[in-house]
Write an enzyme that holds these catalytic residues in place. Structure first.
Site, PDB file in Angstrom:
ATOM      1  CG  MET A  97      -9.011 -26.840  28.271  1.00 50.03           C
ATOM      2  SD  MET A  97      -7.631 -27.599  29.176  1.00 50.03           S
ATOM      3  CE  MET A  97      -7.501 -29.187  28.348  1.00 50.03           C
ATOM      4  CB  SER A 125     -13.508 -32.593  28.976  1.00 51.79           C
ATOM      5  OG  SER A 125     -12.168 -32.712  29.386  1.00 51.79           O
ATOM      6  CD  GLN A 126     -12.324 -27.170  31.751  1.00 52.90           C
ATOM      7  OE1 GLN A 126     -11.184 -27.414  32.152  1.00 52.90           O
ATOM      8  NE2 GLN A 126     -12.672 -25.968  31.341  1.00 52.90           N
ATOM      9  CG  ASP A 167      -8.600 -39.713  28.154  1.00 55.08           C
ATOM     10  OD1 ASP A 167      -7.788 -38.871  27.753  1.00 55.08           O
ATOM     11  OD2 ASP A 167      -9.746 -39.423  28.544  1.00 55.08           O
ATOM     12  CG  HIS A 169     -10.445 -36.550  26.599  1.00 56.47           C
ATOM     13  ND1 HIS A 169     -10.922 -37.073  27.779  1.00 56.47           N
ATOM     14  CD2 HIS A 169     -10.765 -35.237  26.624  1.00 56.47           C
ATOM     15  CE1 HIS A 169     -11.490 -36.124  28.486  1.00 56.47           C
ATOM     16  NE2 HIS A 169     -11.418 -34.995  27.802  1.00 56.47           N
TER      17      HIS A 169
END
Length: 295
Positions: A30, A104-105, A222, A278
């Site tokens: 993202m 991530s996503q 995170d 993250h």
């Protein structure tokens, strides 16, 4: 003729590492894009340095970098996966198979590619901070899109499972509300499907089990993903948002809805930790821990 044969042998020896190198497909997270020189572009350069001759395809979801970035917020995740599958299928350099790495996503999106699009074959899947059980919280947003982030926060608070929100907001499509598990299972158009929360799709299970390795990276400090254990398929116990169960304690594992239990017993699941925030790994950590699954 002997000299020609010697030259041919030399030529094959020189080229053999490149010929044997498995291509890599990457998918950004993202707020990022396929080719940002400060993020995924930098990772691509590092991979190409560490694995000479490798072909890297960094997925661009859209017609340009701006569209690619905005689609990470505003394009239906199922449509994004369809687009990614088409790009992978149409790339002749990937025809014999590839490894994949999602950030991530992008981690759960590439898992969806593995489940839905088995041709060409995906060999190793590396999920770097992917949220495989979803998220329940949106504490901060990367990149320079604060106005979009505020808009998404308001929509998630207003109603993450409204059809209009589910159809258009990516983060709502992997929003997992432990306080309303039944609503999540019934109305989530993306995550509940790929995690077999409703009707079990045996094809998803069969396809995922074709992976040689499924590598999952969790970031120990995170502050973006809630809960961070989602990066290893953990999540909040139903009915509250404090206590977290592990993958092995989840119905997804005990009922083996995705074949993860069998994959674990076969040594196909790899759990790694970077004790950072993250996606804040170092190059040395990346090279030591992830490059072996790309070579």
């Amino acid at each position: 003729m002997d000299m020609e044969l010697q030259n041919l042998a030399f030529f094959l020896v020189v080229l053999s590492p490149a010929l044997a190198t498995t291509p890599l497909v990457m998918w950004h997270g993202m707020g990022d894009s396929c080719c940002n020189p400060l993020s995924l572009g930098r990772i691509q350069t590092l991979v190409e340095k560490e694995v000479p001759g490798i072909y890297v395809r960094s997925l661009e979801i859209g017609n340009n970098i701006i569209e690619d970035t905005l689609n990470g917020f505003l394009m239906n995740a199922n449509k994004q996966v369809e687009m990614a599958c088409q790009k992978i299928r149409s790339d002749p350099k990937l025809a014999k198979g590839y490894n994949s790495m999602g950030f991530s996503q992008g981690g759960q999106f590439l898992r969806t590619v593995a489940q839905r699009c088995p041709t060409p074959p995906m060999f190793n899947l590396i999920s770097v901070g992917g949220q495989h059980q979803g998220v329940f919280g949106f504490p901060r947003c990367p990149g320079n899109y604060s106005s979009i982030c505020e808009y998404i926060r308001k929509l998630l608070n207003f109603g993450a499972y409204l059809p209009s929100v589910q159809d258009n907001i990516v983060q709502a499509e992997y929003w997992h509300d432990p306080l309303n598990e039944e609503e999540y299972r019934q109305k989530s158009i993306y995550l509940a499907d790929i995690n077999q929360e409703r009707k079990v799709n045996e094809t998803y299970k069969t396809n995922l089990q074709k992976l040689k390795k499924f590598v999952m990276v969790m970031f120990g400090n995170d502050t973006m993903v809630q809960p961070k254990e989602s990066e290893w398929f953990g999540f909040y116990e139903p009915g509250q948002d404090k206590e977290v169960y592990t993958l092995k304690e989840s119905p997804l594992y005990t009922e083996d809805k995705l074949g993860l239990k069998e994959m674990d017993e076969q040594g196909k699941l790899v759990f790694l930790t970077s004790y950072t925030d993250h996606l804040q790994f170092t190059e040395s950590w990346f090279v030591q821990n992830l490059i072996p699954y790309i070579k």
